[in-house]
Design an enzyme around this catalytic site. Structure first.
Site, mmCIF file in Angstrom:
data_model
loop_
_atom_site.group_PDB
_atom_site.id
_atom_site.type_symbol
_atom_site.label_atom_id
_atom_site.label_comp_id
_atom_site.label_asym_id
_atom_site.label_seq_id
_atom_site.Cartn_x
_atom_site.Cartn_y
_atom_site.Cartn_z
ATOM 1 N N SER A 225 0.821 -1.193 0.000
ATOM 2 C CA SER A 225 0.000 0.000 0.000
ATOM 3 C C SER A 225 0.871 1.266 0.000
ATOM 4 O O SER A 225 1.680 1.422 -0.891
ATOM 5 C CB SER A 225 -0.950 -0.055 1.200
ATOM 6 O OG SER A 225 -2.069 0.726 0.949
ATOM 7 N N HIS A 367 -7.542 -5.604 -0.147
ATOM 8 C CA HIS A 367 -6.289 -4.915 0.133
ATOM 9 C C HIS A 367 -5.524 -5.612 1.260
ATOM 10 O O HIS A 367 -6.058 -5.787 2.345
ATOM 11 C CB HIS A 367 -6.703 -3.503 0.570
ATOM 12 C CG HIS A 367 -5.631 -2.498 0.520
ATOM 13 N ND1 HIS A 367 -4.980 -2.147 -0.632
ATOM 14 C CD2 HIS A 367 -5.090 -1.747 1.507
ATOM 15 C CE1 HIS A 367 -4.101 -1.206 -0.361
ATOM 16 N NE2 HIS A 367 -4.144 -0.951 0.935
HETATM 17 C C1 GCU Z 1 -5.330 4.954 1.941
HETATM 18 C C2 GCU Z 1 -4.765 5.694 0.752
HETATM 19 C C3 GCU Z 1 -4.022 4.763 -0.192
HETATM 20 C C4 GCU Z 1 -3.010 3.947 0.555
HETATM 21 C C5 GCU Z 1 -3.679 3.249 1.725
HETATM 22 C C6 GCU Z 1 -2.708 2.490 2.640
HETATM 23 O O1 GCU Z 1 -6.364 4.115 1.521
HETATM 24 O O2 GCU Z 1 -5.823 6.353 0.103
HETATM 25 O O3 GCU Z 1 -3.355 5.499 -1.203
HETATM 26 O O4 GCU Z 1 -2.401 3.014 -0.303
HETATM 27 O O5 GCU Z 1 -4.310 4.212 2.562
HETATM 28 O O6 GCU Z 1 -1.531 2.816 2.679
HETATM 29 O O7 GCU Z 1 -3.179 1.597 3.333
#
Ligand code: GCU
Length: 390
Positions: A225, A367
């Site tokens: 992420s 995710h």
């Molecule tokens: C949020 C953000 C993302 C990121 C994520 C994370 O959702 O919008 O861009 O990747 O956090 O790091 O878990």
């Protein structure tokens, strides 16, 4: 519409697109520029790096003039009859304002030695140590399954970003950037947190260069992420990383910004203004003006190896846009004799594709960084580094 409804509509977050049919037409900037041979590529690569520094991530501090390491080790039980070394490396960097220290935790397989140095994975990790420590007593835990990684003959090094740039818009510049006098108001290409995190991962490669039991020629960088965005950029800047892996990195990572699918440039800049350089704001709702797009980072890894991992239900990160970055990097990889990847090569849910130095998978579910992902990374690394998984 009543005045109240109008006010509510204005205050609501902008709509995000999750419909493939609504992705706007776009033209991506050219990968090769004037380069048309492997000999020309380093020059083009340097131009791409400079463009991303100016427009997206900002200029990170230079490598320290001097860096020293202190280690302490414990033995931990991998739960399968093996013992693993858990080594804490304290890294001290000489900076303009004096020594600056941060730590990396490394899990090493027992077979590592000067005779047989091992390949490793530098895992950039954004959760603060206090909140979510790595689990020395849980070798199978998905996020950092050091048991299976060491069983496959590799080390894993956890790079804690909180030591260098806390993930907080008011404090991200209070550690590393302060040590380099880069805190406070930033110029348009001022360093953002993601670039600072990548800087820390590079210090692990410095460590491998002098540690006898870690092979500096076989270091993969990855993160999940937001840390996947940092790894995507770190692996481009520092060509000592042999494999660059994006795990669900999404907007500002592997996903093409121009697709505006799921998270957008405007949204990420408003939620996380400290991740990127101030100039990136100029592209809020204005993606077509970007002189680059994220496929150029996949390209800039060439002729090293690059891997994109997506999750089928992770729409916010635009899984298709992540894969298309790999596809659109074709011209750079073809310069080095690799076969082209086509949009239709995109794996089915649960599938993997590998073409030359590029690989990708689409994990079922949402995710996250899970065993499924790690098992694919171990296979890809073993194939690329020419080693059997033990
Ligand atoms: C949020 C953000 C993302 C990121 C994520 C994370 O959702 O919008 O861009 O990747 O956090 O790091 O878990």
């Amino acid at each position: 519409m009543t005045a109240l409804m109008l006010l509510a509509a204005l205050a609501a977050p902008p709509e995000f697109n999750y419909d493939e049919a609504e992705v706007p037409d776009y033209t991506l900037p050219d990968v090769l520029g004037d380069a048309d041979s492997p000999e020309d590529w380093p020059g083009r690569r340097a131009e791409i790096v400079r463009l991303f520094e100016q427009h997206v991530y900002g200029v990170a501090p230079p490598a320290p003039e001097k860096v020293t390491f202190e280690t302490r080790s414990k033995t931990v039980d991998a739960g399968d009859g093996r013992e693993v070394e858990w080594r804490t490396v304290t890294i001290t960097n000489q900076t303009p304002s004096g020594p600056f220290t941060h730590e990396v935790e490394v899990f090493l397989p027992a077979g590592a030695s000067a005779k047989k140095p091992v390949g490793s994975f530098a895992l950039i990790r954004y959760t603060p140590r206090s909140k979510d420590p790595i689990a020395p007593d849980e070798p199978e835990r998905g996020y950092c399954p050091w048991g299976p990684i060491t069983a496959a003959g590799y080390a894993v090094a956890v790079v804690y970003v909180d030591d260098v740039a806390p993930d907080d818009k008011t404090r991200f510049d209070s550690k590393l950037l302060k040590a380099y006098g880069m805190d406070g108001e930033r110029p348009l290409d001022g360093c953002g947190a993601l670039a600072a995190w990548g800087w820390a991962a590079s210090r692990f490669v410095d460590y491998c260069e002098q540690a006898e039991d870690l092979d500096a020629g076989r270091v993969a960088v990855l993160g999940h992420s937001r840390a996947g965005k940092a790894a995507w950029w770190a692996g481009v800047r520092d060509d000592r990383f042999s494999i660059v892996i994006s795990n669900n990195s999404g907007c500002g990572g592997a996903a093409l910004s121009r697709r505006r699918f799921g998270e957008t440039v405007a949204r990420i800049n408003s939620s996380f203004p400290h991740w990127f350089c101030p100039q990136f704001d100029a592209y809020n709702g204005n993606e077509d003006a970007l002189p680059i797009d994220q496929h150029m980072l996949a390209a800039a890894v060439a002729p090293r190896a690059v891997y994109v991992a997506s999750a089928a239900e992770d729409a916010w990160a635009d899984p298709r846009g992540e894969f298309l970055s790999l596809v659109e990097a074709n011209p750079a990889f073809e310069l080095f004799g690799d076969p082209a990847l086509r949009p239709e090569d995109r794996p089915e849910v649960g599938g993997t594709v590998v073409r030359g130095r590029r690989g990708s998978h689409l994990r079922p579910g949402g995710h996250g960084l899970e065993r499924f992902d790690w098992d694919r990374y171990l296979e890809f690394a073993a194939a690329y580094w020419g080693e059997e998984i033990k």
